[in-house]
Design a protein around this motif. Structure first.
Motif, PDB file in Angstrom:
ATOM      1  N   GLU A   1       2.171   2.832  -0.479  1.00 53.56           N
ATOM      2  CA  GLU A   1       1.423   2.642   0.761  1.00 53.56           C
ATOM      3  C   GLU A   1       0.025   3.222   0.607  1.00 53.56           C
ATOM      4  O   GLU A   1      -0.134   4.353   0.148  1.00 53.56           O
ATOM      5  CB  GLU A   1       2.144   3.299   1.941  1.00 53.56           C
ATOM      6  N   ARG A   2      -0.965   2.430   1.016  1.00 50.71           N
ATOM      7  CA  ARG A   2      -2.353   2.853   0.878  1.00 50.71           C
ATOM      8  C   ARG A   2      -3.085   2.609   2.188  1.00 50.71           C
ATOM      9  O   ARG A   2      -3.045   1.499   2.736  1.00 50.71           O
ATOM     10  CB  ARG A   2      -3.028   2.066  -0.249  1.00 50.71           C
ATOM     11  N   PRO A   3      -3.774   3.618   2.729  1.00 53.01           N
ATOM     12  CA  PRO A   3      -4.571   3.396   3.938  1.00 53.01           C
ATOM     13  C   PRO A   3      -5.794   2.540   3.634  1.00 53.01           C
ATOM     14  O   PRO A   3      -6.367   2.608   2.545  1.00 53.01           O
ATOM     15  CB  PRO A   3      -4.964   4.814   4.364  1.00 53.01           C
ATOM     16  N   LEU A   4      -6.190   1.749   4.644  1.00 52.09           N
ATOM     17  CA  LEU A   4      -7.342   0.871   4.506  1.00 52.09           C
ATOM     18  C   LEU A   4      -8.222   0.987   5.742  1.00 52.09           C
ATOM     19  O   LEU A   4      -7.720   1.241   6.848  1.00 52.09           O
ATOM     20  CB  LEU A   4      -6.906  -0.583   4.339  1.00 52.09           C
ATOM     21  N   LEU A   5      -9.517   0.798   5.552  1.00 56.19           N
ATOM     22  CA  LEU A   5     -10.473   0.771   6.647  1.00 56.19           C
ATOM     23  C   LEU A   5     -10.302   2.011   7.519  1.00 56.19           C
ATOM     24  O   LEU A   5     -10.155   3.113   7.011  1.00 56.19           O
ATOM     25  CB  LEU A   5     -10.313  -0.534   7.433  1.00 56.19           C
TER      26      LEU A   5
ATOM     27  N   ARG B   1      -3.378  -0.352   6.920  1.00 53.00           N
ATOM     28  CA  ARG B   1      -2.665   0.074   5.725  1.00 53.00           C
ATOM     29  C   ARG B   1      -2.116  -1.137   4.982  1.00 53.00           C
ATOM     30  O   ARG B   1      -1.872  -2.200   5.570  1.00 53.00           O
ATOM     31  CB  ARG B   1      -1.522   1.040   6.064  1.00 53.00           C
ATOM     32  N   TRP B   2      -1.895  -0.930   3.686  1.00 58.66           N
ATOM     33  CA  TRP B   2      -1.279  -1.927   2.814  1.00 58.66           C
ATOM     34  C   TRP B   2      -0.027  -1.324   2.206  1.00 58.66           C
ATOM     35  O   TRP B   2      -0.020  -0.151   1.807  1.00 58.66           O
ATOM     36  CB  TRP B   2      -2.243  -2.346   1.722  1.00 58.66           C
ATOM     37  N   GLN B   3       1.054  -2.116   2.145  1.00 55.69           N
ATOM     38  CA  GLN B   3       2.323  -1.650   1.593  1.00 55.69           C
ATOM     39  C   GLN B   3       2.821  -2.626   0.533  1.00 55.69           C
ATOM     40  O   GLN B   3       2.655  -3.848   0.650  1.00 55.69           O
ATOM     41  CB  GLN B   3       3.381  -1.536   2.701  1.00 55.69           C
ATOM     42  N   TYR B   4       3.449  -2.055  -0.481  1.00 55.09           N
ATOM     43  CA  TYR B   4       4.091  -2.851  -1.529  1.00 55.09           C
ATOM     44  C   TYR B   4       5.452  -2.245  -1.831  1.00 55.09           C
ATOM     45  O   TYR B   4       5.604  -1.013  -1.882  1.00 55.09           O
ATOM     46  CB  TYR B   4       3.251  -2.877  -2.806  1.00 55.09           C
ATOM     47  N   LEU B   5       6.452  -3.110  -2.047  1.00 52.84           N
ATOM     48  CA  LEU B   5       7.800  -2.665  -2.387  1.00 52.84           C
ATOM     49  C   LEU B   5       8.314  -3.431  -3.590  1.00 52.84           C
ATOM     50  O   LEU B   5       8.144  -4.656  -3.684  1.00 52.84           O
ATOM     51  CB  LEU B   5       8.768  -2.904  -1.226  1.00 52.84           C
TER      52      LEU B   5
ATOM     53  N   TYR C   1       5.470  11.174  -3.442  1.00 52.73           N
ATOM     54  CA  TYR C   1       4.174  11.757  -3.753  1.00 52.73           C
ATOM     55  C   TYR C   1       3.170  11.258  -2.717  1.00 52.73           C
ATOM     56  O   TYR C   1       3.044  10.050  -2.491  1.00 52.73           O
ATOM     57  CB  TYR C   1       3.699  11.354  -5.152  1.00 52.73           C
ATOM     58  N   ARG C   2       2.456  12.168  -2.098  1.00 51.00           N
ATOM     59  CA  ARG C   2       1.466  11.816  -1.080  1.00 51.00           C
ATOM     60  C   ARG C   2       0.110  12.368  -1.503  1.00 51.00           C
ATOM     61  O   ARG C   2      -0.142  13.572  -1.461  1.00 51.00           O
ATOM     62  CB  ARG C   2       1.877  12.363   0.276  1.00 51.00           C
ATOM     63  N   GLY C   3      -0.757  11.439  -1.914  1.00 57.33           N
ATOM     64  CA  GLY C   3      -2.108  11.812  -2.292  1.00 57.33           C
ATOM     65  C   GLY C   3      -3.102  11.429  -1.213  1.00 57.33           C
ATOM     66  O   GLY C   3      -2.735  10.962  -0.132  1.00 57.33           O
ATOM     67  N   ALA C   4      -4.383  11.603  -1.522  1.00 59.31           N
ATOM     68  CA  ALA C   4      -5.416  11.306  -0.532  1.00 59.31           C
ATOM     69  C   ALA C   4      -5.526   9.817  -0.271  1.00 59.31           C
ATOM     70  O   ALA C   4      -5.838   9.392   0.846  1.00 59.31           O
ATOM     71  CB  ALA C   4      -6.751  11.861  -1.009  1.00 59.31           C
ATOM     72  N   GLU C   5      -5.254   8.979  -1.289  1.00 65.97           N
ATOM     73  CA  GLU C   5      -5.470   7.544  -1.166  1.00 65.97           C
ATOM     74  C   GLU C   5      -4.206   6.711  -1.294  1.00 65.97           C
ATOM     75  O   GLU C   5      -4.258   5.497  -1.105  1.00 65.97           O
ATOM     76  CB  GLU C   5      -6.481   7.085  -2.223  1.00 65.97           C
TER      77      GLU C   5
END
Length: 409
Positions: free
Chosen positions: A147-151, A155-159, A107-111
């Motif tokens: 995965e979330r884009p930042l600034l 980006r920030w990633q969690y697994l 799933y790929r959303g805006a944030e």
């Protein structure tokens, strides 16, 4: 939850999206390999073929899926060990079989981007997390990835990883050990000639959490911070908590190119020693040539070496793979590398000097040569050779060569 139930759940999720897919793309590729190895005077050879079928589907603007199936066949099976069969010959871990290599829903959303299912995961240079895809069987993971884009550009990633599907082929149960798969080195072979049974397991159950913060807000510079809480239920000796930082600087001042890489990490195992990791790499390029110096240390504390159980076992410390598992006294790897690129050719020559991290004693040295030819986009030919000369009776001389031909249909 078993692997079969995970697969069924992902399949139901895909089916629930309906059959009206907007886009489908398919890809079929093949990679044939000849391998030759000599370890402690014992010779081995292998021939294998990887066939891979892949289908990527985009169901709508947010949802997509990926299915990838691999089939590996091999010849000269009596002339080498592959991890399933241990027959006294050198280990060449190109294991035959058919595997569901990837089955994932995204799933790929805006944030935020969320991926669930069996997937190939690679962070940075694959030292701490990778697919180990040099071998015919990939390492993939049953995981939840966020995965979330930042600034502006970070980006920030969690697994969350529930299972590691390893290069020795999924589905092999080693509890209790199978007949013909010794837990200890074969008679007459030096310690470490074969890893223990659980090191050769096709699957490792996990309850592991990993996070990574990538900062790209400055010119020429990248900073990565990461934390790994690895909980391996099938091989607890590799469980660890690791914190690290990686700094990369790239700059071009015509006609030269510069690249600097620095990395440090500290590792803790509950109630056990705390080894450290250090890396310094400097590369200078001019036109089609690049020279590179690298100093990498996987440390040791009280007889236990720094471990990277989710990373690649092939990309580092020489193609012979002598130090795929860190020795108890740690390892220092000093290496020099010269790269030359002129389409369609790529040539790389490397030399490694290995020593113990604890007392500096000499482990040995290794030459690596890599030649790649890419005459046209669907084809690739690669030759990789390694010659390790050991300075310890527990680290015998090794010579290895791999010849690959890849074709994308």
């Amino acid at each position: 939850m078993t692997g079969k139930r995970r697969t069924t759940l992902t399949g139901l999720l895909l089916f629930s999206l309906g059959c009206g897919a907007a886009e489908h793309s398919t890809d079929v590729s093949a990679r044939a390999r000849l391998a030759d190895a000599t370890v402690a005077g014992e010779s081995g050879r292998a021939a294998s073929l990887l066939l891979r079928a892949r289908m990527a589907s985009r169901w709508n603007r947010q949802w997509s899926s990926l299915v990838e199936i691999d089939h590996v066949s091999s010849a000269w099976q009596d002339d080498h060990s592959d991890g399933r069969r241990l027959n006294g010959r050198p280990l060449i871990p190109d294991v035959p079989g058919t595997e569901l290599n990837q089955l994932a829903l995204r799933y790929r959303g805006a944030e935020i981007e969320v991926t669930l299912g069996r997937q190939r995961l690679e962070w940075d240079d694959q030292r701490f997390l990778g697919s180990d895809s040099f071998w015919q069987q990939d390492q993939t993971f049953d995981a939840l990835a966020l995965e979330r884009p930042l600034l502006m550009s970070s980006r920030w990633q969690y697994l969350y990883i529930g299972r590691a599907n390893r290069i020795f082929g999924r589905g092999r149960d080693l509890n209790p050990p199978e007949s013909g798969y010794p837990s200890y080195p074969a008679d007459g072979k030096p310690p470490g000639y074969y890893p223990d049974d659980y090191s050769l397991a096709g699957e490792h159950r996990h309850d592991s959490h990993l996070t990574r913060l990538e900062l790209n807000e400055w010119d020429y510079t990248q900073l990565v911070l990461y934390g790994l809480a690895v909980d391996n239920r099938d091989q607890p000796s590799t469980s660890n908590h690791t914190l690290g930082a990686r700094y990369r600087f790239s700059y071009q001042a015509h006609p030269l190119r510069y690249r600097l890489l620095l990395e440090v990490a500290a590792q803790e195992r509950p109630g056990r020693p705390q080894p450290h990791y250090h890396l310094a790499e400097l590369a200078v390029g001019y036109q089609s040539l690049e020279g590179l110096g690298r100093y990498e240390v996987l440390g040791s504390d009280q007889g236990e070496g720094f471990t990277t159980p989710l990373g690649s076992s092939y990309l580092f410390q020489g193609f012979a793979g002598v130090f795929a598992a860190t020795p108890d006294d740690g390892v220092e790897d000093r290496s020099l590398r010269l790269n030359w690129r002129a389409h369609p050719w790529e040539v790389s020559v490397r030399h490694h000097w290995f020593s113990a991290q604890t007392d500096g004693r000499d482990y040995g040295r290794e030459w690596n040569i890599e030649v790649q030819l890419k005459p046209a986009r669907p084809q690739e030919i690669a030759l990789r050779c390694a010659n390790f000369q050991g300075e310890s009776p527990y680290l015998p001389d090794q010579r290895r060569a791999y010849l690959d031909y890849r074709y994308n249909f």
